[in-house]
Every structure is written in structure tokens, then in C-alpha cells.
Design a protein around this motif. Structure first.
Motif, PDB file in Angstrom:
ATOM      1  N   SER A 122      76.540  57.062  32.580  1.00 29.78           N
ATOM      2  CA  SER A 122      76.724  58.127  31.587  1.00 29.78           C
ATOM      3  C   SER A 122      78.207  58.364  31.355  1.00 29.78           C
ATOM      4  O   SER A 122      78.770  59.384  31.752  1.00 29.78           O
ATOM      5  CB  SER A 122      76.041  59.419  32.024  1.00 29.78           C
ATOM      6  OG  SER A 122      74.668  59.235  32.227  1.00 29.78           O
ATOM      7  N   ARG A 125      80.223  62.709  28.981  1.00 33.78           N
ATOM      8  CA  ARG A 125      79.554  63.886  29.546  1.00 33.78           C
ATOM      9  C   ARG A 125      79.783  65.097  28.658  1.00 33.78           C
ATOM     10  O   ARG A 125      80.788  65.197  27.970  1.00 33.78           O
ATOM     11  CB  ARG A 125      80.114  64.210  30.939  1.00 33.78           C
ATOM     12  CG  ARG A 125      80.130  63.059  31.922  1.00 33.78           C
ATOM     13  CD  ARG A 125      78.763  62.803  32.518  1.00 33.78           C
ATOM     14  NE  ARG A 125      78.744  61.638  33.381  1.00 33.78           N
ATOM     15  CZ  ARG A 125      78.819  61.679  34.709  1.00 33.78           C
ATOM     16  NH1 ARG A 125      78.955  62.834  35.324  1.00 33.78           N
ATOM     17  NH2 ARG A 125      78.769  60.573  35.409  1.00 33.78           N
ATOM     18  N   ARG A 141      76.154  73.677  33.160  1.00 31.81           N
ATOM     19  CA  ARG A 141      75.284  72.515  33.244  1.00 31.81           C
ATOM     20  C   ARG A 141      76.002  71.308  32.661  1.00 31.81           C
ATOM     21  O   ARG A 141      76.907  71.440  31.833  1.00 31.81           O
ATOM     22  CB  ARG A 141      73.974  72.748  32.491  1.00 31.81           C
ATOM     23  CG  ARG A 141      73.135  73.888  33.031  1.00 31.81           C
ATOM     24  CD  ARG A 141      72.644  73.618  34.454  1.00 31.81           C
ATOM     25  NE  ARG A 141      71.752  74.645  34.942  1.00 31.81           N
ATOM     26  CZ  ARG A 141      72.097  75.590  35.806  1.00 31.81           C
ATOM     27  NH1 ARG A 141      73.337  75.662  36.264  1.00 31.81           N
ATOM     28  NH2 ARG A 141      71.225  76.467  36.219  1.00 31.81           N
ATOM     29  N   GLU A 142      75.537  70.116  33.072  1.00 27.46           N
ATOM     30  CA  GLU A 142      76.161  68.867  32.651  1.00 27.46           C
ATOM     31  C   GLU A 142      75.088  67.915  32.148  1.00 27.46           C
ATOM     32  O   GLU A 142      74.000  67.831  32.711  1.00 27.46           O
ATOM     33  CB  GLU A 142      76.878  68.251  33.853  1.00 27.46           C
ATOM     34  CG  GLU A 142      77.520  66.925  33.585  1.00 27.46           C
ATOM     35  CD  GLU A 142      78.145  66.338  34.841  1.00 27.46           C
ATOM     36  OE1 GLU A 142      79.238  65.771  34.719  1.00 27.46           O
ATOM     37  OE2 GLU A 142      77.539  66.439  35.930  1.00 27.46           O
ATOM     38  N   GLY A 143      75.424  67.188  31.078  1.00 32.99           N
ATOM     39  CA  GLY A 143      74.536  66.161  30.555  1.00 32.99           C
ATOM     40  C   GLY A 143      75.289  64.867  30.371  1.00 32.99           C
ATOM     41  O   GLY A 143      76.520  64.864  30.262  1.00 32.99           O
ATOM     42  N   TRP A 154      76.117  66.469  20.222  1.00 31.27           N
ATOM     43  CA  TRP A 154      75.299  67.442  20.952  1.00 31.27           C
ATOM     44  C   TRP A 154      76.025  68.785  20.993  1.00 31.27           C
ATOM     45  O   TRP A 154      75.407  69.835  20.826  1.00 31.27           O
ATOM     46  CB  TRP A 154      74.990  66.962  22.371  1.00 31.27           C
ATOM     47  CG  TRP A 154      73.952  67.813  23.030  1.00 31.27           C
ATOM     48  CD1 TRP A 154      72.608  67.579  23.074  1.00 31.27           C
ATOM     49  CD2 TRP A 154      74.165  69.071  23.695  1.00 31.27           C
ATOM     50  NE1 TRP A 154      71.979  68.610  23.730  1.00 31.27           N
ATOM     51  CE2 TRP A 154      72.911  69.542  24.129  1.00 31.27           C
ATOM     52  CE3 TRP A 154      75.288  69.834  23.977  1.00 31.27           C
ATOM     53  CZ2 TRP A 154      72.748  70.741  24.817  1.00 31.27           C
ATOM     54  CZ3 TRP A 154      75.134  71.043  24.656  1.00 31.27           C
ATOM     55  CH2 TRP A 154      73.876  71.481  25.073  1.00 31.27           C
ATOM     56  N   PRO A 165      67.519  69.891  24.850  1.00 31.68           N
ATOM     57  CA  PRO A 165      68.077  70.003  26.198  1.00 31.68           C
ATOM     58  C   PRO A 165      69.114  68.916  26.453  1.00 31.68           C
ATOM     59  O   PRO A 165      69.099  67.864  25.817  1.00 31.68           O
ATOM     60  CB  PRO A 165      66.854  69.836  27.098  1.00 31.68           C
ATOM     61  CG  PRO A 165      65.846  69.141  26.263  1.00 31.68           C
ATOM     62  CD  PRO A 165      66.121  69.514  24.837  1.00 31.68           C
ATOM     63  N   LEU A 166      70.008  69.188  27.384  1.00 34.72           N
ATOM     64  CA  LEU A 166      70.989  68.185  27.776  1.00 34.72           C
ATOM     65  C   LEU A 166      70.283  67.012  28.444  1.00 34.72           C
ATOM     66  O   LEU A 166      69.438  67.220  29.315  1.00 34.72           O
ATOM     67  CB  LEU A 166      71.979  68.771  28.780  1.00 34.72           C
ATOM     68  CG  LEU A 166      73.178  69.514  28.235  1.00 34.72           C
ATOM     69  CD1 LEU A 166      73.890  70.257  29.363  1.00 34.72           C
ATOM     70  CD2 LEU A 166      74.132  68.579  27.538  1.00 34.72           C
ATOM     71  N   PRO A 167      70.620  65.779  28.058  1.00 38.95           N
ATOM     72  CA  PRO A 167      70.034  64.640  28.770  1.00 38.95           C
ATOM     73  C   PRO A 167      70.637  64.541  30.171  1.00 38.95           C
ATOM     74  O   PRO A 167      71.802  64.893  30.368  1.00 38.95           O
ATOM     75  CB  PRO A 167      70.424  63.437  27.908  1.00 38.95           C
ATOM     76  CG  PRO A 167      71.575  63.886  27.094  1.00 38.95           C
ATOM     77  CD  PRO A 167      71.470  65.377  26.950  1.00 38.95           C
ATOM     78  N   PRO A 168      69.869  64.090  31.142  1.00 40.92           N
ATOM     79  CA  PRO A 168      70.407  64.018  32.502  1.00 40.92           C
ATOM     80  C   PRO A 168      71.502  62.968  32.619  1.00 40.92           C
ATOM     81  O   PRO A 168      71.561  62.016  31.842  1.00 40.92           O
ATOM     82  CB  PRO A 168      69.187  63.629  33.346  1.00 40.92           C
ATOM     83  CG  PRO A 168      68.248  62.985  32.388  1.00 40.92           C
ATOM     84  CD  PRO A 168      68.501  63.608  31.044  1.00 40.92           C
ATOM     85  N   VAL A 169      72.364  63.154  33.599  1.00 42.88           N
ATOM     86  CA  VAL A 169      73.387  62.176  33.918  1.00 42.88           C
ATOM     87  C   VAL A 169      72.711  61.064  34.711  1.00 42.88           C
ATOM     88  O   VAL A 169      71.981  61.345  35.666  1.00 42.88           O
ATOM     89  CB  VAL A 169      74.526  62.815  34.756  1.00 42.88           C
ATOM     90  CG1 VAL A 169      75.500  61.760  35.236  1.00 42.88           C
ATOM     91  CG2 VAL A 169      75.222  63.887  33.947  1.00 42.88           C
TER      92      VAL A 169
END
Length: 194
Positions: A122, A125, A141-143, A154, A165-169
Motif C-alpha cells: 500500500s 496512504r 485511522r489509516e487506509g 478518497w 470506508p478506508l481500504p485496509p493497508v
């Protein structure tokens, strides 16, 4: 008086300047007592943890940069953990974009970062700080994103209320390898044989 000092300041005037500018300042004064002069470096940054990181990487002892809250306290352990990680290894990323919204209806800071290590999972970020005005706490939060265009898009969508929602790292490859499997051998330089 010390020859070097480290400060994280809240810039109350930023809200009246250009919309979206960071409201946190990292300041690193350096004094030359013999010459009776001083110089300083400073950086406007969107998040206090980013200001801490900037100062740590200019010589501030990490245990000396604890902050009294510059705003609402963290809402949960996930926020505190991400703040600690940003303060400790913020030099692994370059900031590409940030926007600070102090609209009382939606207090939010969005930051798009690029990993300096091209192999990072990723590589782009987004870090988002949101303030809950009812509990007067904030979450961080972090994506993770794969392309340059996705992260700032985004951020723009979040500011207009249209984001998902933020996509996961994605986890690092070593962390995702099943336990017990050996590491892949290190690549050999070209032109050398065993």
C-alpha cells in the motif's frame, strides 16, 4: 538556556488564512550563545504526531516530545497506536496532500502520504482524523492505496461526504508469510555464479 529547543504549536490564525492549511507548527530553534544569534527551522504540518516526527528527526529525544492534547483527546487505543507510529516512523513517508476542515459540523483532517520505500505494501496512504463533537474526542485511522490518484481522490470524496470506508493497508509480505516457511533467498548480483 539550551542551545536547541523543540516546540509543537497550534496556529490559531490558520483558520483565517487559506482554506485547508495545516494548523500545527513544528518549530526547532537553535541558539549560538557565543555570537548571540539564533536560527530556526519550522514546518506547518496537519497532525501533532507528524510534528513530533519532524522534531524527532531533527534531534529531539523521543521521550521528551510528549504533548498535552492540542485538541480533543484520543477516543481509543487504535488512535493512540497510530499516533505513536506516525511520531516514530513518520520519516518513512512523504506528505503529498493535506486538508484541515474546522467546520463545526464536520471537523476532519485528511492527509495523503507516499511511502519512500517503493516496495512498501500500500505505497500510498491516507490518514484521517475525525473529531466527535458530542464526546469531544478524536479518532485517527489509516487506509492503503495502490496508485497515486486513489489517495487524494478518497480525501476529496471524504471532504464532500461521498467517500466509502478506508481500504485496509496491505500487510508487508514478510508478515503475510505463513509461520515456519523460510524466507526467499536474497537475490545475487548479476554476473556472479556459485
Amino acid at each position: 538556556m539550551a542551545a536547541r529547543s523543540y516546540y509543537v504549536l497550534f496556529d490559531r490564525t490558520a483558520t483565517w488564512g487559506h482554506p485547508g492549511v495545516p494548523q500545527v507548527l513544528a518549530v526547532h530553534p537553535q541558539r549560538d550563545h557565543k555570537r548571540r544569534t539564533f536560527s530556526f527551522e519550522h514546518a506547518p504540518l496537519p497532525l501533532p504526531a507528524m510534528a513530533q516526527s519532524w522534531l524527532i528527526h531533527r534531534g529531539c529525544p523521543p521521550d521528551a516530545i510528549a504533548l498535552a492534547p492540542l485538541g480533543p483527546p484520543p477516543a481509543d487505543e487504535a488512535t493512540r497506536a497510530l499516533e505513536r507510529r506516525l511520531a516514530g516512523n513518520g520519516d518513512h513517508y512523504a506528505m503529498g496532500y493535506s486538508y484541515t476542515s474546522d467546520d463545526p459540523e464536520d471537523i476532519v483532517i485528511v492527509v495523503a502520504l507516499r511511502a519512500l520505500d517503493e516496495r512498501a505494501p500500500s505505497p500510498f496512504r491516507v490518514v484521517v482524523e475525525e473529531v466527535d463533537t458530542e464526546t469531544w474526542t478524536h479518532t485517527l485511522r489509516e487506509g492503503g492505496f495502490d496508485t497515486l490518484g486513489e489517495a487524494p481522490q478518497w480525501c476529496d470524496d471524504r471532504l464532500t461526504g461521498e467517500s466509502g470506508p478506508l481500504p485496509p493497508v496491505r500487510p508487508a509480505a514478510a508478515a503475510s508469510r505463513p509461520a515456519g516457511l523460510p524466507k526467499a533467498p536474497a537475490p545475487r548480483p548479476p554476473g556472479r555464479s556459485r
